[in-house]
Design an enzyme around this catalytic site. Sequence first.
Site, short mmCIF file in Angstrom:
data_model
loop_
_atom_site.label_atom_id
_atom_site.label_comp_id
_atom_site.label_asym_id
_atom_site.label_seq_id
_atom_site.Cartn_x
_atom_site.Cartn_y
_atom_site.Cartn_z
N GLY A 93 1.05 -1.34 0.04
CA GLY A 93 0.21 0.49 -0.03
C GLY A 93 0.67 0.75 -0.18
O GLY A 93 1.50 1.01 0.44
N GLY A 142 0.31 -4.75 0.60
CA GLY A 142 -0.95 -5.03 -0.01
C GLY A 142 -0.95 -5.83 -0.88
O GLY A 142 -2.79 -6.33 -1.36
N GLU A 165 6.73 -5.07 6.78
CA GLU A 165 5.75 -3.96 8.32
C GLU A 165 6.66 -3.59 9.12
O GLU A 165 6.59 -2.54 9.60
CB GLU A 165 4.43 -4.47 8.27
CG GLU A 165 3.40 -4.81 7.17
CD GLU A 165 3.58 -5.31 6.27
OE1 GLU A 165 2.87 -5.71 5.05
OE2 GLU A 165 3.92 -6.76 6.67
N ASP A 173 -0.71 -6.49 8.27
CA ASP A 173 -1.74 -6.50 8.08
C ASP A 173 -2.57 -7.09 7.16
O ASP A 173 -1.96 -8.46 6.23
CB ASP A 173 -2.69 -5.45 8.23
CG ASP A 173 -1.45 -3.98 7.23
OD1 ASP A 173 -0.83 -4.78 6.13
OD2 ASP A 173 -2.74 -3.04 6.66
#
Length: 411
Positions: A93, A142, A165, A173
């Site tokens: 992302g 993402g 991350e 996530d």
Amino acid sequence: MAEKSPKMTAASRLVGIQRMLSTQEAQEGEKLVLALNNLTGRTMVLNRPKALNSLTLPMVQTIKRYLEDWEKSDLCDVVMLRSNSRKAFCAGGDVVQVSRDWRDGNKAQAMEFFRTEYKVNHHIATYKKPIVAMLDGFTMGGGVGLSVHAPFRVASENAVFAMPETKIGFFPDVGATFFLPRLDGELGVYLGLTGQKLKGRDLLYAGIATHYVPSERHALLEQRLQGLGTSDYTAINLAIEEFVAQPENSQSEDFVGVVNGVPIDFSLASVRDVIDICFKFNTIEAIMQALTEVANQPGPASEWAQKTYDQMNQMSPSSLKLTLEQLRRGAQLDIQKAFELELVLAERRLESHDMHEGIDALLVRKTNDAAWDPENINAVDIRELYSQYFEGDHETTPLYLGSTPFTEYPH
């Protein structure tokens, strides 16, 4: 003729501006996510190659709309996701923009990115039609969320998987709370804490991919699926199997033998058991101690253990402790509760120092010299972390995911 009141005029202008901005975002999303219709197949093509297809809010909004439309369409049997570049399926992302929005005071905008992204990830996991994700190039963050929840995940020799991350002060996530603990043994915990990359067939052996198909065959596979004319999962699996390739290089340094007649060249095979031994603990301190002990022993795992120890020392200490607790809890959560937890964690993490510092150091300054706070794992108060992230009432607006939850993937 009655005059329009100034109040009504201002309100009308506001509505007009909002409509214009919404239209501009939709147009931007449609440029960066292309939709291809061919026979009974529908393909989404990520089209932001200069940014390695990193996801923006308009992009995830467009993906969400395509998924909703195609799920309802009687003319669509199968959905495919791919990139327009062999360099990257999707490298994650656009967290630089998310961080910028948050620090500029646009907190609702920053959270809307995560909210929409997680809804898309969840929709892929619960989709009523088969989805085939073509993993060609970088598939990180993402990009993992767009693919790992699909029933069919086709990796090429160019595929590079990672959940990095913790290196930017965040946490894994996009549903990692659910899928990482469900990988074999402690492999998911290892990948989530270290951000270790897996390449090519590694994705198949780790359970990230379901099939291995060389990049040069992807276009033919897409054509085959477009003309298949069915949503039957068995038929789609058999069609993909027509294009798979077996490992051809038994001279590879990663080659570890033959299982059921198939050569295995998994890069983690030689340390697979050691991963389970070192990452079985419920504290970061115990994991680091186990790595130290292996590093100090003679044997093939010594070098790996020292490298892994050094990797983890580069990560945000608070992210490491947060991620370990997240994944331990995720093993017991259904998929809906996993995404709801991630939304709470994302908002809390945006309020932290480390996430913005990590993004700046790695992605903006590109100096990789983040000044973490706290600066080491011993300084992270685990009770305070539990209280901040996992306990008490949180004001984060729920995702309102409207499907039947499950604790194991149905496909």
